[in-house]
Each structure stands twice: as structure tokens, then as C-alpha cells.
Design an enzyme around this catalytic site. Structure first.
Site, PDB file in Angstrom:
ATOM      1  CD  GLU A  16      -4.433   8.151   8.838  1.00  0.00           C
ATOM      2  OE1 GLU A  16      -4.765   7.082   9.342  1.00  0.00           O
ATOM      3  OE2 GLU A  16      -3.265   8.562   8.832  1.00  0.00           O
TER       4      GLU A  16
ATOM      5  NE  ARG B  73      -6.126  -1.738  22.548  1.00  0.00           N
ATOM      6  CZ  ARG B  73      -4.959  -2.272  22.227  1.00  0.00           C
ATOM      7  NH1 ARG B  73      -3.861  -1.550  22.324  1.00  0.00           N
ATOM      8  NH2 ARG B  73      -4.880  -3.510  21.823  1.00  0.00           N
TER       9      ARG B  73
ATOM     10  CE  LYS C  36      -1.103  10.294   8.937  1.00  0.00           C
ATOM     11  NZ  LYS C  36      -0.076   9.306   8.869  1.00  0.00           N
TER      12      LYS C  36
ATOM     13  CB  CYS D 238     -11.565  -4.273  21.237  1.00  0.00           C
ATOM     14  SG  CYS D 238     -12.361  -4.997  19.794  1.00  0.00           S
TER      15      CYS D 238
ATOM     16  CG  ASN E 280      -8.334  -6.854  21.189  1.00  0.00           C
ATOM     17  OD1 ASN E 280      -8.686  -6.810  20.014  1.00  0.00           O
ATOM     18  ND2 ASN E 280      -7.204  -6.319  21.613  1.00  0.00           N
ATOM     19  N   GLY E 281     -10.012  -9.514  19.441  1.00  0.00           N
ATOM     20  CA  GLY E 281      -9.447 -10.522  18.539  1.00  0.00           C
ATOM     21  C   GLY E 281     -10.525 -11.179  17.700  1.00  0.00           C
TER      22      GLY E 281
ATOM     23  CG  HIS F 144       3.808   6.886 -17.151  1.00  0.00           C
ATOM     24  ND1 HIS F 144       4.188   6.497 -18.411  1.00  0.00           N
ATOM     25  CD2 HIS F 144       4.888   7.511 -16.611  1.00  0.00           C
ATOM     26  CE1 HIS F 144       5.451   6.838 -18.617  1.00  0.00           C
ATOM     27  NE2 HIS F 144       5.897   7.456 -17.527  1.00  0.00           N
TER      28      HIS F 144
ATOM     29  CD  GLU G 111       2.583   9.071   6.659  1.00  0.00           C
ATOM     30  OE1 GLU G 111       2.284   7.982   6.151  1.00  0.00           O
ATOM     31  OE2 GLU G 111       2.210   9.399   7.803  1.00  0.00           O
TER      32      GLU G 111
ATOM     33  CD1 TRP H 251     -12.034  -0.212  14.429  1.00  0.00           C
ATOM     34  CD2 TRP H 251     -11.337  -2.292  14.000  1.00  0.00           C
ATOM     35  NE1 TRP H 251     -11.677  -0.276  13.101  1.00  0.00           N
ATOM     36  CE2 TRP H 251     -11.237  -1.538  12.810  1.00  0.00           C
ATOM     37  CE3 TRP H 251     -10.954  -3.632  13.964  1.00  0.00           C
ATOM     38  CZ2 TRP H 251     -10.778  -2.063  11.612  1.00  0.00           C
ATOM     39  CZ3 TRP H 251     -10.487  -4.163  12.772  1.00  0.00           C
ATOM     40  CH2 TRP H 251     -10.403  -3.376  11.616  1.00  0.00           C
TER      41      TRP H 251
ATOM     42  CE  LYS I 258      -1.303   5.321  17.055  1.00  0.00           C
ATOM     43  NZ  LYS I 258      -0.964   6.249  15.972  1.00  0.00           N
TER      44      LYS I 258
END
Ligand code: AGP
Length: 615
Positions: free
Chosen positions: A495, A27, A492, A2, A101-102, A511, A488, A75, A610
């Protein structure tokens, strides 16, 4: 994670907190709230949604005056994102207010004890438990707020950055941290509190970063006192001069931070190797490597730990370290590594890669490796971050602030640092010839110009994005150095556009994933000339015969893939080992334009934050 902002001083707190929350919105952004002391009483306004929603409702709900206040952008961890679970939270008496935050892991048992003592709870959050615990301690022990916070935190298991004040003593704010970052900006008789320095950069360049297990009592007109939470000992504040500029954290004319950061890559890569790559002298200078050369040269193996995009950079590094320096490398998800009782020897070197330097799992993996006696090297972007401080040595990427949730320049600058390291070690070990080494230095120096060139395909990529924006699934294939790039590229796309995408080693397609291919499936294939070109061309033929739609990422001038593919995007030629620095660029742009065309929130995709400071 957060975002936390606080202010105490002579200015109006509201605009500082709201602007600060907007800068910290990367965040977490599922809810937001603010608490202000308006001179007579505590005013709280909070809501599910963005900081802009908070601005709208706080217009109606509170008077926006007052010189003391705290704000939060969330968040969610405990409790769904809704108005009630949003921070700030007040204690049962209504006197104390907190943002956090946490995660408080033992919140449930603490809650039951408080309920038994008559406390009631409105929200599902661990944070509301903490503020009532502080209130309970304050009453039971008859102590001041700072002491009550300290006693309460000693009962807590988990991670936190908190900011608390008492409406009856609004000239004082108490802050504390364990595992989540917290910075205090020191102005002229005013203090700013924030998860990172961006909310106060235009007011002061002087900041104190609290260390884990430290708390601070900040008093208007009187200053700041820092103490250890465990033993109450006083800590000498270390005031850092910030290097950050306001322009670096603004969009600078781009529609989104992500697009700005994609375009910043030529400069970011140059900044990463500046002062380190001295081509005229054929030297690579990296203090963290030089000072610990023996550790690297005597290493049994290198273990790389990271998460997400940083993990993909680690995979690229595995190829280059093994290829050039002939050092065995294992790349691990930090979250798996920390919990699987790994064999770690004292002659192992662990490299932790993290843009933010705050990722909880990566931090825990570092602590585990250190406890087993391994040497730990950090590759971080954020200067002074927890990972940068926790590691034995390291190298910063110098990419500048990355604000878009989707990592772009962090990835290419991490690869740049790791390439420099691999080259330096291969020279020291004698596993590379002098001409090969010089060739790499020369080619690496030319990469920023070639990234510039790759960015010129922007309009063509937008055209391709428009054709495939409605796809439900997408495959990304690559081999060798470009297998991690395929991973990657898929990350991208999923997300920021929410289109399902998978990255695969091209040969592995046979396979399983080949069963997915039909005329509706776009497949992005990285098929640059160096490396396993012919093999990738065979894979493209296999896709073509199943009618898949092929988007080839090819070397300039390629004709063979052009014949087979539905579309090609060209990148300049370079060494195979450096090709990920170029092939990544069109994949970033493709995801960006698809997400924009689908009207998604590119910089703040749903459910993401983030940096992930909880496990
Ligand atoms: C990718 O775009 C994400 N931002 C995410 O995967 C990120 O790379 C991961 O959370 C690790 O973050 P870090 O580099 O800050 O440790």
C-alpha cells in the site's frame, strides 16, 4: 471518503478551512476546493491535486476574505479526479453551493429528471445532481433552503454528509448526514463543521456529532437547530466535550505520521490496557464484556467482521479466542459477509473491528447481524464513531488519532483489546489455568517495553530496506499466530511502496508460490522460537535451496535461522500468542523505509483513503 470543513462566524473563514482541510487530507486527497462568501458574492476555487495545490491556485483565483465558507478534500467515487469534478459544486443558477461525502446511488435517474426540466451539468458527479435537485425543490415548492434540502434528501438513495449554503442568505449553512460522519464545533457565536473534530480543536472543545438521518440549520447569531430528515421532528442537541489535543494530530518532529505512529505503539498499547489489566489482583476489567458476560459465555460462536488491517487483527484474534477461550471463531471480510446471505443465529456474537469506526461494509455487516438478533460488540479506535454507536457494546482501543493511511498502532492496539477479551473469557470459562492466566497478564504488561526494544532495530532495518527497495515482488511467510502478521506485512509494503507483495501461510508455499522463488525474490519469514519454529526452519531451507533471499524475523539470540537467512531482524522473546505484537514492528519499519527510499507519499498513498465510507 472525503473531508468536509465549513465555517460561519466572526473570523476569516479561509485559513480555518485550508488548515482544516490539511488535517482531513488523510480522508482523501485527489482533489480539493473551497467556496467563500466574500461579503458580496460567492467565490469558488477548486483543483485536482492536494490542498497545497488548492492554496496555490486560490491565491490567484479568489479574494480570501469572508466569514462564511466550505471546503472539501476528495476521494473520487463518481467521475475521475479532475478540476471539474472537484467539489464544491454550484447549482445551475449559481446561488447554491455544496460539498458532499458519500454516494447518491439513484443519481442517474434524478439527473435524467432534472435534464428533462432544463438543468445542465458540467461534471460527472452525483453531487452536482444533488445541488440541482435542492435548487429545483426550492423553486418548485417555494421553500427555504433547509426545507428544500430536507425534501431533496428524502428522494435520495445512498449515503451522504453534506454542507450547503445559499449566496443570497450567507448567514446560514445547512448540513445533513446519513452514513458519513459530520461534527459541528460550537464556539462563541461561531460554528465549525467538519468530518471529524481535528479542524476545530484549537477553537472549541464543544461538539455535536450528527446522527444518521439528521440535519442541522446553523445560523450566525442565532444558533443551531437539529431535525430528523424523515419526519421533521426537532432533536435536542447533545454537546460533547472533546478529549482530543492539538499535539495528538501533529507530526511531533517525525518526518511522517506513519513513523510517529509506529513509535507511539509502546504508549498506545499501554493506554489500551491501562485500567483494564490489573495484574496485582489478577483481574481484567472490561465493562463491555462484564456487562454482557452471559452473551459471550453462551455464544454458539464468535463471528469477527472487519476490512483490511482490522481483518488481519481479527485473524490473530481467531487464534487466541480458540486457543485460550475455546470458543469457535469465524473471521469474515465485512464486504463478503454482508452480501452472501450468511447464517446468523441469535446466540452468535459478532465482533466488528474498525479503527475509524466508519467503514461502510463493516457498518452494514453490523446492521445485518443485529437484524438477525445477534449480539454485536465493537472494537473501535475513534470515540463516538458510527460503529461505536451502532454496536450493542464495545471496547475502545485508545490508540489516539491514527492519521497515516497505513494502519500501524491501530493493529497492535486492536490485538491488545482482543487478547484482553480472550483472557477474560478464558478465565470465566475455566479454559485456562490460573498460572497460565497470570503468565499472560505479566507478559502482556511487558509488551510495551519489548516493542520499544524492537524499535531499536531501526538502523538495521533501514540497511535491509536499501538492499531490497528495487524488488518488484516480495513474499511474506508465517505460521500460526504469525500467519496474519505475514498478511499484514505484505499489505503494508504494497500500500505504501507499490511493490507487489503476498502474505502466505509458510506451509502453503509449496502449493504454488514456491514457483515464484528465484534469486531476485526477497522473502520475509517470521520465524520466532515459540510456535512452529522447526517447521518454519524447514520452509526456510526450501526457500534457500531455490536461491530466494531470506529476511528472517527471529527471537533474540536465534542462531539457526541466522545461519540460513541472508538477514535477520531480532525481536524480544514473548509468549507465542503475544508474538504478533512484536513481529509486526519490523515489518512496519521495513515498509516505511522502502517507501521513503522510493520517494513515495507514505502518509497519503495513491488511490487510498484512511477510511472507506463507501462500499
Ligand atoms: C491498512 O493500512 C488500511 N488502513 C486499511 O486496510 C484499513 O485497515 C481498512 O480500510 C479498515 O479500516 P478501519 O479499521 O477504519 O475499518
Amino acid at each position: 471518503m472525503c473531508g468536509i470543513v465549513g465555517y460561519i462566524g466572526h473570523r476569516e473563514a479561509y485559513p480555518i478551512i485550508i488548515e482544516g482541510l490539511k488535517r482531513l487530507e488523510y480522508r482523501g486527497y485527489d482533489s480539493a476546493g473551497i467556496a467563500l462568501f466574500d461579503g458580496t458574492d460567492l467565490k469558488v476555487s477548486k483543483t485536482k491535486g492536494k490542498v497545497a495545490d488548492l492554496e496555490n491556485i486560490s491565491e490567484k483565483e479568489i479574494t480570501k476574505t469572508g466569514n462564511v465558507g466550505i471546503g472539501h478534500t476528495r476521494w473520487a467515487t463518481h467521475g475521475v479526479p479532475n478540476d471539474v469534478n472537484s467539489h464544491p459544486h454550484t447549482s445551475n443558477s449559481g446561488d447554491l453551493v455544496i460539498i458532499h461525502n458519500g454516494i447518491i446511488e439513484n443519481y442517474e435517474s434524478l439527473k435524467q429528471e432534472l435534464i428533462a426540466r432544463g438543468y445542465t451539468f458540467k461534471s460527472d458527479t452525483d453531487t452536482e445532481v444533488l445541488i440541482n435537485l435542492i435548487e429545483d425543490v426550492k423553486k418548485q415548492e417555494d421553500v427555504k433552503l433547509g426545507k428544500a434540502v430536507q425534501i431533496a434528501l428524502n428522494q435520495v438513495i445512498g449515503a451522504y454528509a453534506i454542507t450547503v449554503f445559499d449566496k443570497n442568505k450567507p448567514e446560514e449553512i445547512v448540513v445533513a448526514r446519513l452514513g458519513s460522519p459530520l461534527a459541528v464545533g460550537i464556539g462563541e457565536d461561531e460554528f465549525f463543521i467538519a468530518s471529524d473534530a481535528s479542524p476545530f480543536i484549537e477553537y472549541t472543545k464543544d461538539a455535536i456529532y450528527l446522527e444518521d438521518e439528521e440535519m442541522a440549520i446553523i445560523r450566525f447569531h442565532k444558533g443551531i437547530k437539529i431535525r430528523k430528515i424523515k419526519d421533521d421532528s426537532l432533536v435536542d442537541p447533545y454537546i460533547q466535550k472533546l478529549q482530543l489535543n492539538l499535539e495528538e494530530i501533529e507530526k511531533g518532529g517525525y518526518d511522517h505520521f506513519m513513523l510517529k505512529e509506529i513509535h507511539e505503539q509502546p504508549k498506545a498499547i499501554t493506554d489500551t490496557y491501562r485500567g483494564r489489566l490489573l495484574r496485582d489482583q489478577a483481574i481484567i476489567k472490561m465493562a463491555g464484556v462484564e456487562d454482557n458476560m452471559k452473551k459471550f459465555l453462551n455464544a454458539n460462536r464468535i463471528i469477527i467482521v472487519a476490512c483490511g488491517t482490522s481483518w488481519h487483527a481479527g485473524l490473530v484474534a481467531e487464534y487466541i479466542f480458540e486457543d485460550l477461550a475455546r470458543i469457535p471463531v469465524e473471521v469474515e471480510y465485512a464486504s463478503e459477509f454482508r452480501y452472501r446471505n450468511p447464517v446468523i443465529r441469535e446466540d452468535d456474537v459478532l465482533i466488528a473491528i474498525s479503527q475509524s469506526g466508519e467503514t461502510a461494509d463493516t457498518l452494514a455487516a453490523i446492521k445485518l447481524a443485529k437484524s438477525k438478533g445477534a449480539f454485536v460488540f465493537g472494537v473501535c479506535n475513534v470515540v463516538g464513531s458510527s460503529i461505536a454507536r451502532e454496536t450493542d457494546a464495545g471496547a475502545y482501543t485508545h490508540a489516539g488519532p491514527e492519521i497515516g493511511v497505513a494502519s500501524t498502532k491501530a493493529f497492535t492496539t486492536q490485538i491488545t483489546v482482543l487478547t484482553l477479551m480472550a483472557l477474560r473469557l478464558s478465565r470465566a470459562k475455566g479454559t485456562i489455568t490460573s498460572s497460565e492466566y497470570r503468565r499472560h497478564l505479566l507478559e502482556l504488561e511487558m509488551i510495551p517495553g519489548k516493542v520499544e526494544k524492537a524499535l531499536e532495530s531501526d538502523a538495521h532495518i533501514r540497511y535491509i530496506a536499501d538492499i531490497y527497495k528495487d524488488a518488484s515482488n516480495c513474499l511474506y511467510l508465517g505460521r500460526g499466530y504469525n500467519f496474519p502478521v505475514a498478511l499484514e506485512g505484505a499489505l503494508k509494503l504494497k500500500e505504501i511502496s507499490y511493490i507487489h507483495a503476498e502474505g502466505y501461510p509458510a506451509a502453503e508455499m509449496k502449493h504454488g508460490p514456491i514457483a515464484l522463488i528465484d534469486e531476485n525474490m526477497p522473502i520475509v519469514v517470521i520465524a520466532t522460537k515459540k510456535g512452529h519454529y522447526e517447521k518454519v526452519v524447514s520452509n526456510i531451507q526450501e526457500i534457500k535451496s531455490r536461491k530466494g533471499k531470506i529476511i528472517g524475523i527471529v527471537t533474540e539470540g536465534d542462531e539457526q535461522v541466522k545461519e540460513l537467512a541472508d538477514h535477520v531482524i531480532e525481536v524480544p522473546e514473548t509468549l507465542e500468542s503475544l508474538s504478533p505484537l512484536l513481529t509486526t514492528i519490523p515489518l512496519q519499519l521495513l515498509s516505511y523505509y522502502i517507501a521513503v527510499m522510493l520517494d513515495k507519499n507514505v502518509d497519503q498513498p495513491r488511490n487510498l483513503a484512511k477510511s472507506v465510507t463507501v462500499e
